[in-house]
Write a protein that holds these residues in place. Structure first.
Motif, mmCIF file in Angstrom:
data_model
loop_
_atom_site.group_PDB
_atom_site.id
_atom_site.type_symbol
_atom_site.label_atom_id
_atom_site.label_comp_id
_atom_site.label_asym_id
_atom_site.label_seq_id
_atom_site.Cartn_x
_atom_site.Cartn_y
_atom_site.Cartn_z
ATOM 1 N N GLY A 144 63.846 64.315 -20.691
ATOM 2 C CA GLY A 144 65.068 65.027 -20.958
ATOM 3 C C GLY A 144 66.177 63.976 -20.857
ATOM 4 O O GLY A 144 66.168 62.970 -20.334
ATOM 5 N N ILE A 145 67.414 64.312 -21.243
ATOM 6 C CA ILE A 145 68.908 64.120 -21.250
ATOM 7 C C ILE A 145 69.742 64.975 -20.521
ATOM 8 O O ILE A 145 69.819 66.117 -20.887
ATOM 9 C CB ILE A 145 69.268 63.273 -22.253
ATOM 10 C CG1 ILE A 145 68.174 62.280 -23.003
ATOM 11 C CG2 ILE A 145 70.625 62.567 -22.116
ATOM 12 C CD1 ILE A 145 68.511 62.032 -24.423
ATOM 13 N N LEU A 184 76.200 67.669 -21.284
ATOM 14 C CA LEU A 184 75.389 68.314 -22.223
ATOM 15 C C LEU A 184 73.774 68.118 -21.443
ATOM 16 O O LEU A 184 73.555 67.002 -20.862
ATOM 17 C CB LEU A 184 75.386 67.228 -23.367
ATOM 18 C CG LEU A 184 74.389 67.522 -24.592
ATOM 19 C CD1 LEU A 184 74.347 68.718 -25.258
ATOM 20 C CD2 LEU A 184 74.349 66.489 -25.728
ATOM 21 N N HIS A 185 73.072 68.984 -21.737
ATOM 22 C CA HIS A 185 71.658 68.915 -21.456
ATOM 23 C C HIS A 185 70.763 68.914 -22.564
ATOM 24 O O HIS A 185 70.892 69.955 -23.480
ATOM 25 C CB HIS A 185 71.215 70.243 -20.427
ATOM 26 C CG HIS A 185 69.740 70.277 -20.133
ATOM 27 N ND1 HIS A 185 69.235 69.309 -19.389
ATOM 28 C CD2 HIS A 185 68.817 71.029 -20.619
ATOM 29 C CE1 HIS A 185 67.851 69.586 -19.172
ATOM 30 N NE2 HIS A 185 67.702 70.684 -20.029
ATOM 31 N N VAL A 186 69.836 68.028 -22.743
ATOM 32 C CA VAL A 186 68.829 68.079 -23.567
ATOM 33 C C VAL A 186 67.559 68.041 -23.069
ATOM 34 O O VAL A 186 67.137 67.381 -22.345
ATOM 35 C CB VAL A 186 68.998 66.683 -24.579
ATOM 36 C CG1 VAL A 186 67.950 66.425 -25.869
ATOM 37 C CG2 VAL A 186 70.395 66.350 -25.024
ATOM 38 N N THR A 222 71.466 60.896 -16.584
ATOM 39 C CA THR A 222 70.173 60.862 -16.419
ATOM 40 C C THR A 222 69.281 60.947 -17.516
ATOM 41 O O THR A 222 69.335 62.033 -18.509
ATOM 42 C CB THR A 222 69.657 61.864 -15.416
ATOM 43 O OG1 THR A 222 70.381 62.064 -14.334
ATOM 44 C CG2 THR A 222 68.096 61.662 -14.856
ATOM 45 N N VAL A 223 68.540 59.951 -17.940
ATOM 46 C CA VAL A 223 67.717 59.726 -19.190
ATOM 47 C C VAL A 223 66.071 59.616 -18.606
ATOM 48 O O VAL A 223 65.853 58.532 -17.940
ATOM 49 C CB VAL A 223 67.980 58.765 -20.116
ATOM 50 C CG1 VAL A 223 67.185 58.569 -21.246
ATOM 51 C CG2 VAL A 223 69.354 58.857 -20.654
ATOM 52 N N ALA A 224 65.331 60.479 -19.045
ATOM 53 C CA ALA A 224 63.901 60.441 -18.515
ATOM 54 C C ALA A 224 63.706 60.214 -17.073
ATOM 55 O O ALA A 224 62.944 59.590 -16.664
ATOM 56 C CB ALA A 224 63.260 59.408 -19.535
ATOM 57 N N GLY A 225 64.657 60.723 -16.198
ATOM 58 C CA GLY A 225 64.377 60.773 -14.908
ATOM 59 C C GLY A 225 65.102 59.751 -14.251
ATOM 60 O O GLY A 225 65.138 59.565 -12.983
ATOM 61 N N THR A 226 65.559 58.577 -14.971
ATOM 62 C CA THR A 226 66.422 57.519 -14.626
ATOM 63 C C THR A 226 67.836 57.818 -14.510
ATOM 64 O O THR A 226 68.399 58.000 -15.702
ATOM 65 C CB THR A 226 66.099 56.224 -15.302
ATOM 66 O OG1 THR A 226 64.664 56.115 -15.216
ATOM 67 C CG2 THR A 226 66.901 55.192 -14.899
ATOM 68 N N ASP A 227 68.535 57.559 -13.518
ATOM 69 C CA ASP A 227 70.069 57.643 -13.399
ATOM 70 C C ASP A 227 70.530 56.488 -13.848
ATOM 71 O O ASP A 227 70.188 55.473 -13.253
ATOM 72 C CB ASP A 227 70.308 58.149 -11.864
ATOM 73 C CG ASP A 227 72.136 57.858 -11.913
ATOM 74 O OD1 ASP A 227 72.872 57.279 -12.544
ATOM 75 O OD2 ASP A 227 72.479 58.584 -10.986
ATOM 76 N N VAL A 228 71.164 56.385 -15.096
ATOM 77 C CA VAL A 228 71.482 55.387 -15.921
ATOM 78 C C VAL A 228 72.715 54.411 -15.133
ATOM 79 O O VAL A 228 72.702 53.280 -15.374
ATOM 80 C CB VAL A 228 71.897 55.436 -17.346
ATOM 81 C CG1 VAL A 228 72.570 54.244 -17.908
ATOM 82 C CG2 VAL A 228 70.650 56.175 -18.119
#
Length: 218
Positions: free
Chosen positions: A3-4, A23-25, A60-66
């Motif tokens: 997720g995002i 925003l939460h995806v 955070t994208v797919a569990g990674t803090d960008v």
């Protein structure tokens, strides 16, 4: 699938800005952010891929803090992303077909297998006639369609697209819409940004207006 999560994010670059966006995806959800100032919408998508510096907040994208990821973690994340810039981002000195084959070869696919896989993808969307044009000589619509094919080659967990409708005429719109539908059927998480609401509405589960958040840039 990843997720995002976008938490009170602000990003600024010359001519484009977003302020305090959250925003939460959910994993597998398809979301479009829309507004009248496309450069600012694109900044948000680029920030999710780690191409823009976040001035405030967290992505955070797919569990990674960008924002805090080191180079190795960011590269690993990008390998699980499909990313399409406004103009596509193909290598201009290669043919459209070679751009796709190179992506597979970079990931260790044998040359013959890469040709076969790319040929099948191109045939499926009916673009075999134009596949051997050099990207620098191809119409922008074709480059955009091939950029989508490249982004989806590895069946990514997340698809990010800055401006899906840019440069597309009716045939290109049909191809891109079909590719979105195929990705959706696989449960791909999508975040796209566009100022063409009529085009993106059928592609997504949810539309989020960001007019207020980009007002400063408009």
């Amino acid at each position: 699938m990843g997720g995002i999560d976008i938490e009170r994010v602000s990003v600024q670059r010359p001519g484009a800005c977003i302020e305090d966006v959250s925003l939460h995806v959910a994993p597998g959800e398809r979301v479009a952010v829309v507004g009248s100032h496309q450069p600012s919408l694109s900044v948000l998508i680029r920030a999710c891929a780690g191409f823009e510096r976040v001035r405030q907040g967290r992505i955070t994208v797919a569990g990674t803090d960008v924002g805090t990821a080191d180079r190795v973690s960011l590269l690993r994340l990008r390998q699980s992303l499909g990313y399409v810039s406004i103009a596509g981002g193909l290598l201009s000195n290669m043919t459209l077909r070679e751009n796709l084959e190179l992506a597979l070869r970079y990931h260790g696919v044998r040359a013959a297998d890469a040709r076969d896989q790319v040929g099948a993808r191109i045939d499926a969307v009916g673009l075999q006639t134009d596949a051997d044009l050099r990207a620098c000589l191809a119409p922008a619509e074709l480059c955009k369609c091939f950029a989508y094919l490249r982004a989806l080659l590895f069946e990514p967990a997340v698809l990010l697209s800055e401006d899906p409708s840019a440069y597309l005429h009716p045939q290109g719109r049909e191809i891109v819409a079909a590719l979105h539908a195929e990705a959706a059927a696989r449960g791909v998480t999508m975040l796209i940004a566009d100022d063409d609401l009529d085009f993106v509405r059928p592609l997504v589960d949810r539309v989020v207006p960001l007019e207020a958040a980009v007002e400063v840039a408009s």
